[in-house]
Design a protein around this motif. Structure first.
Motif, PDB file in Angstrom:
ATOM      1  N   UNK A   8       0.834  -1.203   0.000  1.00 30.15           N
ATOM      2  CA  UNK A   8       0.000   0.000   0.000  1.00 30.15           C
ATOM      3  C   UNK A   8       0.868   1.253   0.000  1.00 30.15           C
ATOM      4  N   UNK A   9       1.898   1.261   0.834  1.00 26.72           N
ATOM      5  CA  UNK A   9       2.771   2.433   0.901  1.00 26.72           C
ATOM      6  C   UNK A   9       3.535   2.629  -0.411  1.00 26.72           C
ATOM      7  N   UNK A  10       3.996   1.542  -0.987  1.00 32.71           N
ATOM      8  CA  UNK A  10       4.699   1.650  -2.270  1.00 32.71           C
ATOM      9  C   UNK A  10       3.750   2.151  -3.354  1.00 32.71           C
ATOM     10  N   UNK A  11       2.531   1.630  -3.362  1.00 30.76           N
ATOM     11  CA  UNK A  11       1.535   2.086  -4.324  1.00 30.76           C
ATOM     12  C   UNK A  11       1.274   3.582  -4.152  1.00 30.76           C
ATOM     13  N   UNK A  12       1.248   4.037  -2.902  1.00 33.11           N
ATOM     14  CA  UNK A  12       1.057   5.453  -2.637  1.00 33.11           C
ATOM     15  C   UNK A  12       2.209   6.298  -3.149  1.00 33.11           C
ATOM     16  N   UNK A  13       3.429   5.799  -2.977  1.00 31.67           N
ATOM     17  CA  UNK A  13       4.598   6.513  -3.503  1.00 31.67           C
ATOM     18  C   UNK A  13       4.523   6.639  -5.025  1.00 31.67           C
ATOM     19  N   UNK A  14       4.116   5.560  -5.669  1.00 34.70           N
ATOM     20  CA  UNK A  14       4.025   5.560  -7.124  1.00 34.70           C
ATOM     21  C   UNK A  14       2.976   6.561  -7.600  1.00 34.70           C
ATOM     22  N   UNK A  15       1.827   6.589  -6.904  1.00 34.48           N
ATOM     23  CA  UNK A  15       0.746   7.492  -7.299  1.00 34.48           C
ATOM     24  C   UNK A  15       1.102   8.950  -7.053  1.00 34.48           C
ATOM     25  N   UNK A  16       2.005   9.199  -6.106  1.00 38.40           N
ATOM     26  CA  UNK A  16       2.308  10.571  -5.702  1.00 38.40           C
ATOM     27  C   UNK A  16       3.350  11.251  -6.576  1.00 38.40           C
ATOM     28  N   UNK A  17       3.986  10.501  -7.491  1.00 34.49           N
ATOM     29  CA  UNK A  17       5.050  11.105  -8.300  1.00 34.49           C
ATOM     30  C   UNK A  17       4.756  10.957  -9.784  1.00 34.49           C
ATOM     31  N   UNK A  18       5.216  11.937 -10.562  1.00 35.54           N
ATOM     32  CA  UNK A  18       5.115  11.860 -12.011  1.00 35.54           C
ATOM     33  C   UNK A  18       6.412  11.339 -12.621  1.00 35.54           C
ATOM     34  N   UNK A  19       7.413  11.111 -11.780  1.00 35.95           N
ATOM     35  CA  UNK A  19       8.722  10.680 -12.265  1.00 35.95           C
ATOM     36  C   UNK A  19       8.725   9.176 -12.514  1.00 35.95           C
ATOM     37  N   UNK A  20       8.990   8.781 -13.757  1.00 32.36           N
ATOM     38  CA  UNK A  20       9.059   7.353 -14.081  1.00 32.36           C
ATOM     39  C   UNK A  20      10.196   6.680 -13.322  1.00 32.36           C
ATOM     40  N   UNK A  21      11.316   7.379 -13.184  1.00 39.16           N
ATOM     41  CA  UNK A  21      12.453   6.812 -12.462  1.00 39.16           C
ATOM     42  C   UNK A  21      12.105   6.572 -11.001  1.00 39.16           C
ATOM     43  N   UNK A  22      11.378   7.521 -10.386  1.00 41.82           N
ATOM     44  CA  UNK A  22      11.000   7.366  -8.978  1.00 41.82           C
ATOM     45  C   UNK A  22      10.024   6.209  -8.804  1.00 41.82           C
ATOM     46  N   UNK A  23       9.091   6.060  -9.735  1.00 39.25           N
ATOM     47  CA  UNK A  23       8.156   4.936  -9.679  1.00 39.25           C
ATOM     48  C   UNK A  23       8.911   3.609  -9.753  1.00 39.25           C
ATOM     49  N   UNK A  24       9.847   3.538 -10.694  1.00 38.37           N
ATOM     50  CA  UNK A  24      10.614   2.307 -10.887  1.00 38.37           C
ATOM     51  C   UNK A  24      11.432   1.974  -9.643  1.00 38.37           C
ATOM     52  N   UNK A  25      12.062   2.980  -9.061  1.00 34.64           N
ATOM     53  CA  UNK A  25      12.878   2.764  -7.865  1.00 34.64           C
ATOM     54  C   UNK A  25      12.024   2.243  -6.718  1.00 34.64           C
ATOM     55  N   UNK A  26      10.855   2.836  -6.502  1.00 30.29           N
ATOM     56  CA  UNK A  26       9.991   2.421  -5.394  1.00 30.29           C
ATOM     57  C   UNK A  26       9.515   0.984  -5.569  1.00 30.29           C
ATOM     58  N   UNK A  27       9.043   0.641  -6.765  1.00 26.45           N
ATOM     59  CA  UNK A  27       8.530  -0.713  -7.002  1.00 26.45           C
ATOM     60  C   UNK A  27       9.652  -1.743  -6.944  1.00 26.45           C
ATOM     61  N   UNK A  28      10.786  -1.431  -7.563  1.00 25.14           N
ATOM     62  CA  UNK A  28      11.910  -2.368  -7.561  1.00 25.14           C
ATOM     63  C   UNK A  28      12.392  -2.636  -6.142  1.00 25.14           C
ATOM     64  N   UNK A  29      12.372  -1.611  -5.303  1.00 25.14           N
ATOM     65  CA  UNK A  29      12.804  -1.793  -3.922  1.00 25.14           C
ATOM     66  C   UNK A  29      11.949  -2.788  -3.179  1.00 25.14           C
ATOM     67  N   UNK A  30      10.650  -2.744  -3.392  1.00 26.23           N
ATOM     68  CA  UNK A  30       9.776  -3.711  -2.731  1.00 26.23           C
ATOM     69  C   UNK A  30       9.921  -5.094  -3.351  1.00 26.23           C
ATOM     70  N   UNK A  31       9.984  -5.180  -4.675  1.00 24.92           N
ATOM     71  CA  UNK A  31      10.121  -6.477  -5.328  1.00 24.92           C
ATOM     72  C   UNK A  31      11.359  -7.221  -4.847  1.00 24.92           C
ATOM     73  N   UNK A  32      12.437  -6.492  -4.619  1.00 28.58           N
ATOM     74  CA  UNK A  32      13.687  -7.121  -4.192  1.00 28.58           C
ATOM     75  C   UNK A  32      13.583  -7.731  -2.800  1.00 28.58           C
ATOM     76  N   UNK A  33      12.605  -7.312  -2.015  1.00 32.56           N
ATOM     77  CA  UNK A  33      12.443  -7.813  -0.644  1.00 32.56           C
ATOM     78  C   UNK A  33      11.529  -9.023  -0.562  1.00 32.56           C
ATOM     79  N   UNK A  34      10.869  -9.363  -1.641  1.00 31.77           N
ATOM     80  CA  UNK A  34       9.842 -10.397  -1.597  1.00 31.77           C
ATOM     81  C   UNK A  34      10.421 -11.798  -1.517  1.00 31.77           C
TER      82      UNK A  34
END
Length: 503
Positions: A8-34
């Motif tokens: 939920x928090x990662x989804x919120x970070x993605x929704x809050x930014x228009x930066x494609x790089x920032x979206x990618x960084x946030x999602x990749x960070x969570x995926x790496x922890x799974x």
């Protein structure tokens, strides 16, 4: 073990930014922890999709729920998957009551933020198919890989969660293990609009100019006597199109994968309405209205995959296998002959032409410049965001449509205009009933929809505008038709709308 609150928090970070790089960084960070067992579910959730598809829960059921939230986060990604699977398995007598009980139990384990996320997810409001490109880049980043092998594996598997699991668990070797499998649909290659025929011809050294039919996309797989037919969105419609199955079963081959269009013709051989063709896709019984296939690509033939071969080779294979079903067109016509093909297509009742680079491979899922569609009028496939109640003779009907373009960076669709033009009485009645079923919320004047319904809009052009978030507005827009064969991921992007700015 990853908690739902992390998603939920990662989804919120993605929704809050228009930066494609920032979206990618946030999602990749969570995926790496799974953990490996969590990858498929978490990938679907991050893409705004319900793991495994719809769970049979309507918005009215969700809106009636009032469950006190949990004091703190404890709901795991795995628990969400189990709950969704349970919901999907509920049927029979008393199913509404049991479904409500299961939803109540799930929401009782969720915090307020998690409840909001789950309700939007179950109601379809989180579906943002445009996030697909960002998800591919995020999976690649989390796995330490280039994006291209991830994109290709996704093309061949058709399932982003499956692709993500392979990338994170097995790396490049696992992704390279995906191959075209006869019977499993490949994500289709798409064409992008060109300003005019000369522009499209200038973009490739050698080209095929083919009719652009006003039909529905199909992909046909044959393995021996077994034939399956899929739509643009990879839905299996084999049981509804027996005449196509019989035709493909009669071709001189053992295995084949063909890409093309199908449409219904009238007695004079001209195409019937698009709605007539789409009506057959949902038919439960055979209809008198027969569908005719027109193939324009061959992706596999008798044990040989052709995806990476240039288009000229794929067309040669298609001509050997199904010359009578080949879509009308010509190879390497000069400008004058190409213009004649364009005129012939229009005279036959079709939409225009598609100009294809003969040296190109099959690159699914992206609107690149290898395939360029040319039509005499400007049209866009847009997402219906909302509709306003009508006045005068339209009182009681939902009329004025709010239209959005796809955000290629994964955000919600960007509003680019409104229109109430082009709506027949039949369409007004249909969309009023349909929009109420797709309602996310309503006020006195407007019904706001779950953003997954695509409509084809004809327009004079676009202009710069500060009124809408995309910075552009449609000029003289009118409804041509709804596109049940497309989902929000296949709508035109805000970039395509902006490209229509004059000058």
């Amino acid at each position: 073990m990853v908690l739902l609150i992390d998603v939920v928090r990662t989804s919120g970070e993605v929704a809050a930014t228009r930066s494609r790089a920032a979206k990618t960084t946030a999602i990749a960070g969570l995926l790496a922890r799974l953990d490996r067992t969590e990858v498929r579910t978490a990938t679907a959730l991050l893409a705004g999709e319900l793991p495994g598809g719809r769970a049979g829960v309507g918005w009215a059921t969700l809106a009636a729920l009032d469950v006190p939230p949990a004091d703190g986060p404890r709901l795991t990604v795995g628990a969400v998957q189990r709950a969704v699977d349970e919901l999907r398995g509920i049927s029979g007598s008393g199913s509404n009551r049991r479904r409500t009980e299961a939803l109540t139990a799930l929401l009782a384990e969720a915090t307020a933020d998690e409840q909001e996320f789950l309700l939007r997810l179950l109601g379809g409001e989180l579906r943002q198919g445009a996030l697909e490109g960002v998800m591919i880049e995020s999976v690649a980043s989390a796995a330490g890989l280039p994006a291209e092998p991830v994109r290709r594996a996704f093309m061949l598997s058709g399932q982003l969660p499956v692709t993500a699991e392979a990338a994170l668990a097995g790396g490049r070797a696992a992704l390279d293990g995906f191959h075209l499998q006869v019977g499993r649909p490949v994500r289709p290659m798409l064409a992008s609009p060109a300003a005019d025929l000369d522009t499209a011809l200038d973009e490739s050294a050698a080209s095929s100019v083919e009719y652009k039919l006003d039909g529905a996309r199909i992909q046909v797989h044959r393995n021996g006597e077994h034939v399956r037919v899929f739509t643009r969105t990879l839905r299996d419609i084999t049981s509804n199109v027996g005449e196509l199955v019989d035709l493909v079963r009669g071709l001189d081959c053992e295995t084949a994968v063909l890409d093309g269009e199908t449409l219904a013709l009238d007695d004079s051989g001209r195409p019937r309405r698009f709605q007539d063709t789409m009506g057959r896709f949902g038919a439960q019984q055979p209809r008198d209205l027969l569908l005719h296939p027109y193939f324009f690509d061959c992706l596999h033939l008798d044990g040989t995959d052709l995806l990476d071969r240039p288009l000229r080779d794929r067309l040669a294979a298609l001509s050997r296998l199904a010359p009578e079903q080949r879509i009308p067109g010509e190879l390497n016509p000069g400008p004058e002959r190409a213009a004649e093909v364009f005129d012939e297509a229009l005279a036959a009742g079709h939409e225009g032409v598609v100009v294809k680079d003969l040296d190109s491979g099959y690159a699914a899922g992206r609107r690149g410049r290898a395939w360029r569609k040319v039509k005499p009028e400007h049209t866009l496939d847009l997402v219906v965001l909302a509709a306003e109640w009508g006045h005068g003779r339209r009182t009681g009907y939902l009329s004025n449509l709010h239209l959005g373009a796809r955000d290629p960076d994964g955000g919600p669709p960007l509003m680019v205009g409104k229109t109430f033009k082009g709506l027949t009485d039949e369409l007004l009645a249909w969309q009023t009933a349909e929009f109420r079923r797709r309602s996310a919320r309503e006020d006195d004047w407007t019904v706001h929809l779950v953003p997954d319904l695509v409509v084809e809009i004809e327009l004079d052009g676009v202009q710069v505008s500060t009124r809408y978030p995309g910075g552009v507005a449609l000029r003289f827009a009118r409804v041509l038709r709804y596109r049940p064969d497309k989902d929000a991921a296949q709508a035109d992007s805000i970039e395509a709308v902006r490209a229509m700015l004059r000058g």
